[in-house]
Design a protein around this motif. Sequence first.
Motif, PDB file in Angstrom:
ATOM      1  N   ILE A  11       0.346  11.682  -4.353  1.00 36.27           N
ATOM      2  CA  ILE A  11      -0.491  10.587  -3.910  1.00 36.27           C
ATOM      3  C   ILE A  11       0.394   9.576  -3.224  1.00 36.27           C
ATOM      4  CG2 ILE A  11      -2.172  10.919  -5.766  1.00 36.27           C
ATOM      5  CD1 ILE A  11      -0.845   8.589  -7.226  1.00 36.27           C
ATOM      6  N   LEU A  12      -0.228   8.667  -2.500  1.00 40.94           N
ATOM      7  CA  LEU A  12       0.559   7.650  -1.816  1.00 40.94           C
ATOM      8  C   LEU A  12       1.236   6.751  -2.828  1.00 40.94           C
ATOM      9  CD1 LEU A  12      -1.779   6.629   1.124  1.00 40.94           C
ATOM     10  CD2 LEU A  12       0.292   8.008   1.231  1.00 40.94           C
ATOM     11  N   TRP A  13       2.523   6.529  -2.633  1.00 43.36           N
ATOM     12  CA  TRP A  13       3.304   5.651  -3.501  1.00 43.36           C
ATOM     13  C   TRP A  13       3.374   4.286  -2.850  1.00 43.36           C
ATOM     14  CZ3 TRP A  13       8.332   3.366  -3.700  1.00 43.36           C
ATOM     15  CH2 TRP A  13       8.752   3.040  -4.994  1.00 43.36           C
ATOM     16  N   ALA A  14       3.635   3.239  -3.607  1.00 40.86           N
ATOM     17  CA  ALA A  14       3.704   1.898  -3.049  1.00 40.86           C
ATOM     18  C   ALA A  14       4.682   1.844  -1.878  1.00 40.86           C
ATOM     19  CB  ALA A  14       4.157   0.926  -4.137  1.00 40.86           C
ATOM     20  N   VAL A  15       4.373   1.059  -0.886  1.00 35.80           N
ATOM     21  CA  VAL A  15       5.201   0.967   0.312  1.00 35.80           C
ATOM     22  C   VAL A  15       6.589   0.441  -0.048  1.00 35.80           C
ATOM     23  CG1 VAL A  15       5.471  -0.137   2.550  1.00 35.80           C
ATOM     24  CG2 VAL A  15       3.205   0.592   1.803  1.00 35.80           C
ATOM     25  N   VAL A  16       7.608   1.163   0.415  1.00 33.84           N
ATOM     26  CA  VAL A  16       8.971   0.728   0.201  1.00 33.84           C
ATOM     27  C   VAL A  16       9.574   0.386   1.537  1.00 33.84           C
ATOM     28  CG1 VAL A  16       9.233   2.159  -1.851  1.00 33.84           C
ATOM     29  CG2 VAL A  16       9.870   3.090   0.383  1.00 33.84           C
ATOM     30  N   ALA A  17      10.819  -0.028   1.508  1.00 32.70           N
ATOM     31  CA  ALA A  17      11.471  -0.431   2.740  1.00 32.70           C
ATOM     32  C   ALA A  17      11.424   0.688   3.760  1.00 32.70           C
ATOM     33  CB  ALA A  17      12.925  -0.801   2.447  1.00 32.70           C
ATOM     34  N   GLN A  18      11.098   0.335   5.011  1.00 32.77           N
ATOM     35  CA  GLN A  18      10.988   1.322   6.063  1.00 32.77           C
ATOM     36  C   GLN A  18      12.323   2.043   6.233  1.00 32.77           C
ATOM     37  OE1 GLN A  18      10.510  -0.028  10.167  1.00 32.77           O
ATOM     38  NE2 GLN A  18       8.796   1.373  10.362  1.00 32.77           N
ATOM     39  N   GLY A  19      12.276   3.335   6.397  1.00 29.79           N
ATOM     40  CA  GLY A  19      13.480   4.097   6.627  1.00 29.79           C
ATOM     41  C   GLY A  19      13.775   5.110   5.537  1.00 29.79           C
ATOM     42  N   GLN A  20      13.250   4.921   4.327  1.00 28.79           N
ATOM     43  CA  GLN A  20      13.485   5.875   3.255  1.00 28.79           C
ATOM     44  C   GLN A  20      12.789   7.202   3.567  1.00 28.79           C
ATOM     45  OE1 GLN A  20      14.128   2.793   2.637  1.00 28.79           O
ATOM     46  NE2 GLN A  20      16.009   3.215   1.531  1.00 28.79           N
ATOM     47  N   GLU A  21      13.377   8.300   3.072  1.00 32.84           N
ATOM     48  CA  GLU A  21      12.931   9.621   3.480  1.00 32.84           C
ATOM     49  C   GLU A  21      11.809  10.194   2.611  1.00 32.84           C
ATOM     50  OE1 GLU A  21      17.286   8.963   4.322  1.00 32.84           O
ATOM     51  OE2 GLU A  21      16.004   8.809   2.542  1.00 32.84           O
ATOM     52  N   LEU A  22      11.793   9.847   1.323  1.00 35.07           N
ATOM     53  CA  LEU A  22      10.918  10.537   0.382  1.00 35.07           C
ATOM     54  C   LEU A  22       9.725   9.699  -0.047  1.00 35.07           C
ATOM     55  CD1 LEU A  22      13.588  12.196  -1.952  1.00 35.07           C
ATOM     56  CD2 LEU A  22      12.518  13.134   0.114  1.00 35.07           C
ATOM     57  N   ASP A  23       8.602  10.372  -0.195  1.00 34.62           N
ATOM     58  CA  ASP A  23       7.403   9.799  -0.802  1.00 34.62           C
ATOM     59  C   ASP A  23       7.128  10.645  -2.039  1.00 34.62           C
ATOM     60  OD1 ASP A  23       5.030   8.580  -1.398  1.00 34.62           O
ATOM     61  OD2 ASP A  23       3.898   9.484   0.239  1.00 34.62           O
ATOM     62  N   CYS A  24       7.855  10.333  -3.091  1.00 32.83           N
ATOM     63  CA  CYS A  24       7.909  11.191  -4.272  1.00 32.83           C
ATOM     64  C   CYS A  24       7.078  10.611  -5.418  1.00 32.83           C
ATOM     65  CB  CYS A  24       9.364  11.360  -4.717  1.00 32.83           C
ATOM     66  SG  CYS A  24       9.576  12.506  -6.087  1.00 32.83           S
ATOM     67  N   THR A  25       6.218  11.436  -5.960  1.00 32.82           N
ATOM     68  CA  THR A  25       5.456  11.089  -7.152  1.00 32.82           C
ATOM     69  C   THR A  25       6.039  11.823  -8.352  1.00 32.82           C
ATOM     70  OG1 THR A  25       3.434  10.739  -5.890  1.00 32.82           O
ATOM     71  CG2 THR A  25       3.190  11.135  -8.249  1.00 32.82           C
ATOM     72  N   VAL A  26       6.289  11.097  -9.424  1.00 35.76           N
ATOM     73  CA  VAL A  26       6.893  11.674 -10.628  1.00 35.76           C
ATOM     74  C   VAL A  26       5.882  11.609 -11.768  1.00 35.76           C
ATOM     75  CG1 VAL A  26       8.747  11.449 -12.323  1.00 35.76           C
ATOM     76  CG2 VAL A  26       9.221  11.038  -9.893  1.00 35.76           C
ATOM     77  N   ALA A  27       5.795  12.693 -12.523  1.00 39.35           N
ATOM     78  CA  ALA A  27       4.993  12.703 -13.749  1.00 39.35           C
ATOM     79  C   ALA A  27       5.885  13.150 -14.897  1.00 39.35           C
ATOM     80  CB  ALA A  27       3.801  13.640 -13.607  1.00 39.35           C
ATOM     81  N   VAL A  28       5.787  12.441 -16.014  1.00 37.25           N
ATOM     82  CA  VAL A  28       6.558  12.799 -17.212  1.00 37.25           C
ATOM     83  C   VAL A  28       5.570  13.175 -18.308  1.00 37.25           C
ATOM     84  CG1 VAL A  28       8.183  12.015 -18.966  1.00 37.25           C
ATOM     85  CG2 VAL A  28       8.479  11.288 -16.576  1.00 37.25           C
ATOM     86  N   ASN A  29       5.600  14.431 -18.697  1.00 38.71           N
ATOM     87  CA  ASN A  29       4.725  14.946 -19.748  1.00 38.71           C
ATOM     88  C   ASN A  29       5.531  15.048 -21.036  1.00 38.71           C
ATOM     89  OD1 ASN A  29       3.169  16.432 -21.496  1.00 38.71           O
ATOM     90  ND2 ASN A  29       2.630  18.027 -20.044  1.00 38.71           N
ATOM     91  N   ALA A  30       5.199  14.207 -22.005  1.00 41.34           N
ATOM     92  CA  ALA A  30       5.937  14.193 -23.277  1.00 41.34           C
ATOM     93  C   ALA A  30       5.018  14.500 -24.455  1.00 41.34           C
ATOM     94  CB  ALA A  30       6.612  12.838 -23.470  1.00 41.34           C
ATOM     95  N   THR A  31       3.978  15.279 -24.206  1.00 39.21           N
ATOM     96  CA  THR A  31       3.015  15.565 -25.279  1.00 39.21           C
ATOM     97  C   THR A  31       3.617  16.406 -26.397  1.00 39.21           C
ATOM     98  OG1 THR A  31       2.203  17.478 -24.023  1.00 39.21           O
ATOM     99  CG2 THR A  31       1.031  15.389 -23.730  1.00 39.21           C
TER     100      THR A  31
END
Length: 299
Positions: A11-31
Amino acid sequence: MIKKALLAGCILWAVVAQGQELDCTVAVNATQIQTNDRTIFPDMKKAIEQFMNTRKWTNDTYKNYERIACNILITITKMNSPTSFAASVQVQSARPVYNSNYSSLVFNFADRDWEFEYVESQPLEYNDNTFTNNLTSMLAVYAYLIIGIDYDTFSEMGGTPFFQQARQAVNNAQQSNRPGWDAMGSNRNRYWIVENLNNPQMNDLRKAVYAYHRLALDIFDKDPDKSREIILKGLKDIKKVRDVNPTAVLLTSFFDAKGKELVNIFSSGNLPVRREAYDVIQTLDPSSTRADYAKIIQN
């Protein structure tokens, strides 16, 4: 026509400084983890997302819409102490197809050998030249692999400098004596995916990845039959790689990403081309559970 498919979980991640390469979404499953204090897991997710998305990984400037869509699913399997963890991780990245709303999955890799320390609210640090810690080394490897594979889809062998960066990260991390950093054990660990992408024996596969995306998918809407023929030729080139190294993890990773898409591509069009594609794909990826390849030769 190729069916519209979005990279699951991205999904779209919050806008970061222009120029960064990755639009990475992380999920941590600790069930699987039993602990009274669970605040460390959302903190971990946030810290890893920030590390991946705000660090500058290349010397190139990206516009926000050019950033590479990717996701990392971390399933915590063991909590050895309040700051020590083991996990299995799925890493995926996608690439948009020209003149369409379609995103093509280009990297899909399971890494089951994550061992790392994480201290809540402590900044994540990484240095390309030295080993800092296991977590940021693993993240850096996948950042460089995601970027390198993306470059390979837009220019022939374009990802080479980033695969070399990933190899340096692997070499630096071997002093940690943690699993996944050397040739021992499974041939499907991060060491081997990095080795394959730097191995000249895999060049036919890498060149096929370029032709598949830039020369075929990007013109699919204009000339689907020509696109299928280009992809078929690429599959034949990949067979040359398999003939040399049939157990290469890069082959497995390719079909983990492309199995279902290949069914969609070849489920219509010229029947002789589809039959030839089916025969080659069955040789390259005989698994019946990854994708329903029989659909290719139906009708």
